[in-house]
Design an enzyme around this catalytic site. Structure first.
Site, short mmCIF file in Angstrom:
data_model
loop_
_atom_site.label_atom_id
_atom_site.label_comp_id
_atom_site.label_asym_id
_atom_site.label_seq_id
_atom_site.Cartn_x
_atom_site.Cartn_y
_atom_site.Cartn_z
N ASP A 130 0.87 -1.17 0.00
CA ASP A 130 0.00 0.00 0.00
C ASP A 130 0.91 1.24 0.00
O ASP A 130 1.42 1.63 -1.05
CB ASP A 130 -0.89 -0.12 1.25
CG ASP A 130 -1.95 0.95 1.36
OD1 ASP A 130 -2.69 1.15 0.39
OD2 ASP A 130 -2.05 1.59 2.42
N VAL A 180 -9.77 -3.90 0.46
CA VAL A 180 -10.11 -5.24 -0.01
C VAL A 180 -9.88 -6.28 1.07
O VAL A 180 -9.03 -6.12 1.95
CB VAL A 180 -9.32 -5.60 -1.29
CG1 VAL A 180 -9.66 -4.64 -2.42
CG2 VAL A 180 -7.81 -5.60 -1.04
P1 XMP Z 1 1.86 -0.46 3.75
O1 XMP Z 1 1.12 0.85 3.77
O2 XMP Z 1 2.92 -0.53 4.80
O3 XMP Z 1 0.75 -1.44 4.17
O4 XMP Z 1 2.36 -0.80 2.37
C1 XMP Z 1 0.74 -2.77 3.97
C2 XMP Z 1 -0.23 -3.36 4.93
O5 XMP Z 1 -1.42 -2.56 5.01
C3 XMP Z 1 -2.54 -3.36 5.13
N1 XMP Z 1 -3.49 -3.05 4.03
C4 XMP Z 1 -4.61 -3.70 3.76
N2 XMP Z 1 -5.17 -4.77 4.35
N3 XMP Z 1 -6.98 -4.65 2.83
C5 XMP Z 1 -6.36 -5.26 3.88
O6 XMP Z 1 -6.87 -6.23 4.39
C6 XMP Z 1 -6.49 -3.57 2.18
O7 XMP Z 1 -7.09 -3.08 1.22
C7 XMP Z 1 -5.23 -3.08 2.68
N4 XMP Z 1 -4.45 -2.05 2.30
C8 XMP Z 1 -3.40 -2.05 3.14
C9 XMP Z 1 -2.04 -4.79 5.07
O8 XMP Z 1 -1.94 -5.27 6.39
C10 XMP Z 1 -0.67 -4.70 4.46
O9 XMP Z 1 0.22 -5.71 4.91
#
Ligand code: XMP
Ligand code: MG
Length: 211
Positions: A130, A180
């Site tokens: 993300d 998601v």
């Molecule tokens: P970063 O921001 O560090 O985040 O790249 C990665 C972590 O954020 C969570 N994440 C999600 N989890 N649905 C989820 O269930 C989503 O749409 C989502 N977007 C971010 C996830 O824990 C990931 O490892």
């Protein structure tokens, strides 16, 4: 950040959409729509597994899944390594970002002790990239602990939300900027067991914590 093209034609934009098999059996009531069906996930994970296997031949790779979200993807990916590189090992590590809700916070905690990575060709297996903070922190940690190389592999790439410029070597699918769930991904520990990836209805967010 630019993603490389894999030997089996992975898309430079970090994945592809999937037209296959939308769900006949009905969706979970909190899921607005299906993004990637179980069939679609299986097909794409199979492709990426074969690409990784070719790349890792002779490297005695250590695949490290990031708990908890990547446990389903990691389980399917390791079984898609074909042919299995000699000496392949599997492990997990755990990362969590401080904060709550559907946004990741600025700080990433890597829970110790991770497996011994000294001299190893490590493949980090993530559910979703993300902001990129988690992946960047994990790559830095593995390098600091003496990994010979670190290859990054994610199921989903929310490239539009990137804050940290981290290199993603293999991405199965580009993910829209929506929350998601399913196939290991949760909201407040729910929905991990769904066999498909779906967009959560905004009404299902209740301000509770999520990882
Ligand atoms: P970063 O921001 O560090 O985040 O790249 C990665 C972590 O954020 C969570 N994440 C999600 N989890 N649905 C989820 O269930 C989503 O749409 C989502 N977007 C971010 C996830 O824990 C990931 O490892
Ligand atoms: Mg996660």
């Amino acid at each position: 950040p630019r993603r490389t093209s894999g030997p089996l034609g992975e898309q430079p934009e970090g994945g592809r959409s999937c037209e296959m098999g939308s769900r006949g059996g009905g969706l979970h009531p909190d899921v607005e729509r299906e993004l990637f069906s179980a069939e679609c996930l299986a097909a794409r994970v199979g492709e990426v597994g074969r690409a990784l296997a070719a790349e890792l031949e002779g490297k005695r790779p250590l695949l490290l899944g990031v708990l908890r979200g990547a446990f389903v993807f990691a389980a399917d990916l390791v079984r898609a390594l074909e042919p299995v590189p000699e000496g392949t090992e599997v492990g997990f590590l755990r990362a969590s970002s401080y904060g709550a809700g559907t946004e990741s916070s600025g700080q990433v905690r890597v829970d110790a002790p991770p497996p011994d990575v000294r001299g190893r060709h490590v493949v980090l297996v993530e559910d979703i990239v993300d902001t990129g903070r988690t992946l960047a922190a994990l790559v830095a940690r593995l390098r600091a602990e003496g990994a010979e190389s670190v290859t990054t592999c994610t199921l989903l790439d929310k490239a539009a939300r990137r804050v940290v410029d981290v290199h993603v070597d293999h991405s199965c699918f580009a993910c829209p900027d929506e929350f998601v769930v399913g196939y290991g991904l949760d909201f407040d520990e729910r929905y991990r067991t769904l066999p498909y990836i779906g967009v959560l209805k905004p009404a299902a967010y209740s301000g509770l914590s999520s990882d």
